[in-house]
Motif scaffolding. Structure first.
Motif, mmCIF file in Angstrom:
data_model
loop_
_atom_site.group_PDB
_atom_site.id
_atom_site.type_symbol
_atom_site.label_atom_id
_atom_site.label_comp_id
_atom_site.label_asym_id
_atom_site.label_seq_id
_atom_site.Cartn_x
_atom_site.Cartn_y
_atom_site.Cartn_z
ATOM 1 N N PHE A 132 39.267 54.328 18.387
ATOM 2 C CA PHE A 132 40.000 55.168 19.333
ATOM 3 C C PHE A 132 40.775 56.256 18.606
ATOM 4 N N TYR A 146 42.378 57.516 27.776
ATOM 5 C CA TYR A 146 41.416 56.437 27.651
ATOM 6 C C TYR A 146 41.889 55.208 28.408
ATOM 7 N N ILE A 149 38.517 52.510 26.675
ATOM 8 C CA ILE A 149 37.713 53.412 25.860
ATOM 9 C C ILE A 149 36.706 54.209 26.687
#
Length: 188
Positions: A132, A146, A149
């Motif tokens: 990330f 996010y 994700i």
């Protein structure tokens, strides 16, 4: 609340072995420090109207609470318990624990009559925080929000997961807001 500056003063009372005197001394010091904070922050000087907000972490969410944060009622000290590492007592409203090793007094938080749930905020836990961060850095000109994700929408903020550089990328079991994975505090 840290009471290291008063350690020798408190130790003299501990040596006496009189549990009520120990609770009184610790509570009196705590109250004086609270009054100083109340004055500095412009809060009610007796503490009865003051509120403390705190956040706990449950599976997948942050839980925001508020509770009364009064002075210790030194006229109602009871239920004393001395162990090798700590001394606990109550004033009938709040439970307190003084730890000898770090000279701190702790107030127990939890489901009590003066504790109010304010809000619960969903917080997704990212499986790979380093991936990330890498993607966020690579896409820093196109900031995205996010959730698990998956890009949702453009945003003015990036929400970063909790992780530890010292822990080689893993969140320690007893870290700050990650307390749901941590050990419970023992109130002996």
């Amino acid at each position: 609340m840290q009471l290291k500056a008063y350690k020798s003063e408190i130790e003299k009372v501990i040596i006496s072995g009189k549990l009520e005197d120990i609770a009184y001394k610790i509570s009196s010091i705590k109250n004086e420090k609270l009054k100083t904070d109340y004055a500095r922050l412009g809060l009610s000087d007796n503490g009865s109207d003051n509120i403390y907000h705190y956040i706990t972490r449950d599976e997948g969410k942050l839980v925001i609470h508020e509770t009364a944060y009064p002075l210790v009622n030194i006229n109602n000290l009871k239920e004393f318990n001395m162990t090798k590492t700590s001394f606990s007592f109550t004033d009938g409203l709040k439970d307190y624990k003084f730890t000898f090793g770090d000279s701190q007094i702790w107030m127990k938080f939890g489901k009590t009559s003066d504790c109010t749930l304010i809000d619960e905020i969903y917080v997704g836990i990212i499986d790979d925080p380093f991936q990330f961060l890498k993607e966020a850095f690579e896409n820093r000109n196109k900031i995205v929000l996010y959730d698990d994700i998956k890009p949702k929408e453009k945003s003015d903020a990036v929400y970063l997961p909790l992780y530890s550089i010292q822990g080689k990328g893993e969140v320690p079991s007893k870290s700050g807001l990650n307390a749901f994975n941590g050990a419970k505090i023992s109130w002996q």
